[in-house]
Design an enzyme around this catalytic site. Sequence first.
Site, short mmCIF file in Angstrom:
data_model
loop_
_atom_site.label_atom_id
_atom_site.label_comp_id
_atom_site.label_asym_id
_atom_site.label_seq_id
_atom_site.Cartn_x
_atom_site.Cartn_y
_atom_site.Cartn_z
N ILE A 51 0.89 -1.16 0.00
CA ILE A 51 0.00 0.00 0.00
C ILE A 51 0.93 1.21 0.00
CG2 ILE A 51 -0.28 -0.29 2.52
CD1 ILE A 51 -2.93 1.18 2.37
N SER A 52 0.69 2.15 -0.90
CA SER A 52 1.61 3.27 -1.09
C SER A 52 1.68 4.15 0.15
CB SER A 52 1.18 4.12 -2.28
OG SER A 52 1.08 3.33 -3.44
N GLN A 53 2.79 4.89 0.23
CA GLN A 53 2.98 5.92 1.26
C GLN A 53 1.82 6.94 1.15
OE1 GLN A 53 6.41 8.04 0.10
NE2 GLN A 53 6.50 9.34 1.90
#
Length: 209
Positions: A51-53
């Site tokens: 899950i992206s930053q």
Amino acid sequence: MVREQIAARGIRNRRILWAIDRTPREWFIPDEWSAEAYADEPLPLIGGQTISQPYVVALMTSLLAPGRRDRVLDVGTGSGYQTAILARLAAEVYTVERIPELLVTAEARFARLSLTNIQTRIADGALGWADAAPFDGILVAAAAPRPPAPLLGQLAPGGRLVIPIGGRAEQELTVFRRGAGGALESRTAGGVRFVPLLSPLAFDPETRP
Ligand code: SAH
């Protein structure tokens, strides 16, 4: 998280900050990582995916600039976090994932948040979603060496494609925009590191270099 990691770095659009604020990131990550839910970093999902930053999610959302009446395609559902934020901003969101286990979990999260304007599909997202095209916005959360032709073909006039373009290790976040007359323009928006878009049209899983 919204104030310190996102607004302080220049994402000021109030609708976007509101959509992120209303979407609890801890609901989108595995339980063992919940203490890190609001940390300034990407987090692991199953199958080696991430899950992206939070800042990168906000930046991609602001580059996509979804309007209230827009139809949006989200490629690489993953946890569903980016999809849920887009669903608060756009009229309809179509999301495509290649790993069934991830999509099932994401769908349960959409139901928990009562998000009813999301359609999901297991497929190769590099092919887009032809029967729902054209889209006002297409967001790809996986890296490709070049923009997949079907995605460019499914952009409405004025539509934006936001996608990390580059190699397997590092990419440039890139925005392609289809002008009203049909011409395509592009610009880059900084270096990023995404997992590869696994597709014959991007990084072919059969012919790993
Ligand atoms: N947006 C996600 C992050 C996704 S990580 C989130 O908010 O959590 C990238 C995702 O793209 C992974 O889940 C991966 O399985 C998926 N993916 C990779 N190649 C794909 C393809 N060709 N089609 C659809 N999904 C793909």
